[in-house]
Design a protein around this motif. Structure first.
Motif, PDB file in Angstrom:
ATOM      1  N   UNK A  55       0.833  -1.207   0.000  1.00  0.00           N
ATOM      2  CA  UNK A  55       0.000   0.000   0.000  1.00  0.00           C
ATOM      3  C   UNK A  55       0.869   1.259   0.000  1.00  0.00           C
ATOM      4  N   UNK A  56       2.002   1.196   0.683  1.00  0.00           N
ATOM      5  CA  UNK A  56       2.947   2.314   0.662  1.00  0.00           C
ATOM      6  C   UNK A  56       3.433   2.535  -0.769  1.00  0.00           C
ATOM      7  N   UNK A  57       3.790   1.452  -1.450  1.00  0.00           N
ATOM      8  CA  UNK A  57       4.245   1.546  -2.838  1.00  0.00           C
ATOM      9  C   UNK A  57       3.187   2.218  -3.710  1.00  0.00           C
ATOM     10  N   UNK A  84       2.150   9.932   5.939  1.00  0.00           N
ATOM     11  CA  UNK A  84       1.803  10.230   7.329  1.00  0.00           C
ATOM     12  C   UNK A  84       0.290  10.227   7.535  1.00  0.00           C
ATOM     13  N   UNK A  85      -0.431  10.763   6.567  1.00  0.00           N
ATOM     14  CA  UNK A  85      -1.895  10.824   6.683  1.00  0.00           C
ATOM     15  C   UNK A  85      -2.532   9.440   6.635  1.00  0.00           C
ATOM     16  N   UNK A  86      -2.039   8.573   5.773  1.00  0.00           N
ATOM     17  CA  UNK A  86      -2.670   7.270   5.560  1.00  0.00           C
ATOM     18  C   UNK A  86      -2.206   6.183   6.536  1.00  0.00           C
ATOM     19  N   UNK A  87      -1.020   6.325   7.095  1.00  0.00           N
ATOM     20  CA  UNK A  87      -0.448   5.262   7.927  1.00  0.00           C
ATOM     21  C   UNK A  87       0.011   5.836   9.262  1.00  0.00           C
ATOM     22  N   UNK A 113      17.629  14.233  -4.501  1.00  0.00           N
ATOM     23  CA  UNK A 113      17.424  14.882  -3.210  1.00  0.00           C
ATOM     24  C   UNK A 113      17.070  13.829  -2.179  1.00  0.00           C
ATOM     25  N   UNK A 114      17.203  14.184  -0.921  1.00  0.00           N
ATOM     26  CA  UNK A 114      16.778  13.336   0.170  1.00  0.00           C
ATOM     27  C   UNK A 114      16.115  14.205   1.225  1.00  0.00           C
ATOM     28  N   UNK A 115      14.943  13.776   1.680  1.00  0.00           N
ATOM     29  CA  UNK A 115      14.230  14.465   2.758  1.00  0.00           C
ATOM     30  C   UNK A 115      14.093  13.531   3.946  1.00  0.00           C
ATOM     31  N   UNK A 116      14.110  14.098   5.135  1.00  0.00           N
ATOM     32  CA  UNK A 116      13.816  13.340   6.351  1.00  0.00           C
ATOM     33  C   UNK A 116      12.734  14.107   7.089  1.00  0.00           C
ATOM     34  N   UNK A 117      11.651  13.411   7.391  1.00  0.00           N
ATOM     35  CA  UNK A 117      10.517  14.014   8.086  1.00  0.00           C
ATOM     36  C   UNK A 117      10.094  13.127   9.238  1.00  0.00           C
ATOM     37  N   UNK A 118       9.573  13.751  10.282  1.00  0.00           N
ATOM     38  CA  UNK A 118       9.041  12.966  11.403  1.00  0.00           C
ATOM     39  C   UNK A 118       7.796  13.649  11.938  1.00  0.00           C
ATOM     40  N   UNK A 119       7.027  12.901  12.664  1.00  0.00           N
ATOM     41  CA  UNK A 119       5.790  13.447  13.261  1.00  0.00           C
ATOM     42  C   UNK A 119       6.145  14.363  14.404  1.00  0.00           C
TER      43      UNK A 119
END
Length: 119
Positions: A55-57, A84-87, A113-119
């Motif tokens: 599902x992530x894919x 983040x919204x779906x899982x 590019x590379x992004x790092x995100x957290x809640x």
């Protein structure tokens, strides 16, 4: 933190700052690492105790193949927001997007590019 990893997912999309990129398209390679507590799944052996990477894919694929962004930074940000919204179990995301053949003159393997995100 435990991780779910999707490596070298390849998509054909129409993202880019140049008109040629938005018209002709190109391949985008996307790597994603999801920080998720997998302890329960590692003991239960139940799919509902993890984040289904299929599902992530599909979320990543939808953004990469059906949407159009000028910047791959925005593509990555939109994917992070949607994941983040779906899982809800996802605590952090590291996403790398690579273009193997951008329309720039020179010799290189790829740019990205590379992004790092957290809640």
């Amino acid at each position: 933190m435990d991780k779910i990893i999707l490596n070298a997912c390849r998509f054909y999309g129409y993202h880019g700052a140049f008109q040629e990129e938005q018209t002709l398209g190109q391949i985008f390679v996307i790597d994603v690492e999801l920080s998720v507590d997998l302890q329960k799944a590692s003991q239960s052996d139940l799919l509902e105790d993890t984040v289904h990477y299929g599902h992530v894919f599909e979320v990543i694929q939808r953004h990469a193949e059906q949407e159009k962004y000028v910047l791959i930074e925005r593509l990555a940000g939109a994917i992070c927001d949607d994941l983040f919204e779906k899982f809800q179990p996802i605590q952090a995301i590291s996403i790398r997007i690579t273009k193997e053949n951008p329309p720039i003159n020179g010799h290189y393997t790829s740019v990205g590019i590379e992004l790092e995100r957290s809640r």
